[in-house]
Enzyme design. Sequence first.
Site, mmCIF file in Angstrom:
data_model
loop_
_atom_site.group_PDB
_atom_site.id
_atom_site.type_symbol
_atom_site.label_atom_id
_atom_site.label_comp_id
_atom_site.label_asym_id
_atom_site.label_seq_id
_atom_site.Cartn_x
_atom_site.Cartn_y
_atom_site.Cartn_z
ATOM 1 N N VAL A 176 -11.546 2.478 -2.790
ATOM 2 C CA VAL A 176 -11.315 2.161 -4.201
ATOM 3 C C VAL A 176 -12.369 1.137 -4.600
ATOM 4 C CG1 VAL A 176 -9.702 1.200 -5.891
ATOM 5 C CG2 VAL A 176 -8.837 2.619 -4.025
ATOM 6 N N ASN B 48 -12.953 -4.119 3.222
ATOM 7 C CA ASN B 48 -13.967 -3.089 3.418
ATOM 8 C C ASN B 48 -14.971 -3.182 2.272
ATOM 9 O OD1 ASN B 48 -12.566 -2.002 5.674
ATOM 10 N ND2 ASN B 48 -11.204 -0.917 4.285
ATOM 11 N N ASP C 134 0.839 -1.189 0.000
ATOM 12 C CA ASP C 134 0.000 0.000 0.000
ATOM 13 C C ASP C 134 0.880 1.246 0.000
ATOM 14 O OD1 ASP C 134 -1.786 2.188 1.066
ATOM 15 O OD2 ASP C 134 -3.210 0.529 1.170
ATOM 16 N N HIS D 3 -10.644 -5.590 -2.706
ATOM 17 C CA HIS D 3 -9.262 -5.745 -2.247
ATOM 18 C C HIS D 3 -9.228 -6.138 -0.782
ATOM 19 C CE1 HIS D 3 -10.314 -1.480 -1.692
ATOM 20 N NE2 HIS D 3 -9.406 -1.419 -0.723
#
Length: 114
Positions: free
Chosen positions: A96, A87, A30, A100
Site C-alpha cells: 500500500v 516495508n 490488519d 505504515h
Amino acid sequence: MSSCLFCDIAAGAIPCDRIHADDHLVAFRDIAPQAPTHILIIPRRHIASMAHFDGTEQDLAGAMLVLAAQIAAAEGLAEDGYRCVINCGDNGGQTVGHLHLHLLGGRSLSWPPG
C-alpha cells in the site's frame, strides 16, 4: 493524488477495527493478519513511503514507534516480544503506497522474514 486506501481509513471513510486515533496517527488491526496480533500504524498525513521522508518526519516517525510500544504493552506482547516492520517500495514488500508500520506478535517470529 488518486484515492489512497489508508488515507480513506484514516479519514473514517472506510471502516476498520480501529484501536487508536489521534491528530497524527491511526492504528487498526490488519484484515489479513500474519500473526495473532497484527496492527498497522499509519500517519494521517499521506507519505508514500520512508523513501519520501524529507527530514521533517523525525517527530512523526518517533511517535509511530512510541505508539507501537504502547500498543504492544496494552496487547500483552511486551514480555514475550514483538516485531515492528516498515516495508519500503516494491522490493521491500510494501503493498500500500502510504507509510505504515506493522506491529506483529503473539507467536514466535522467525528470521530472516522472507
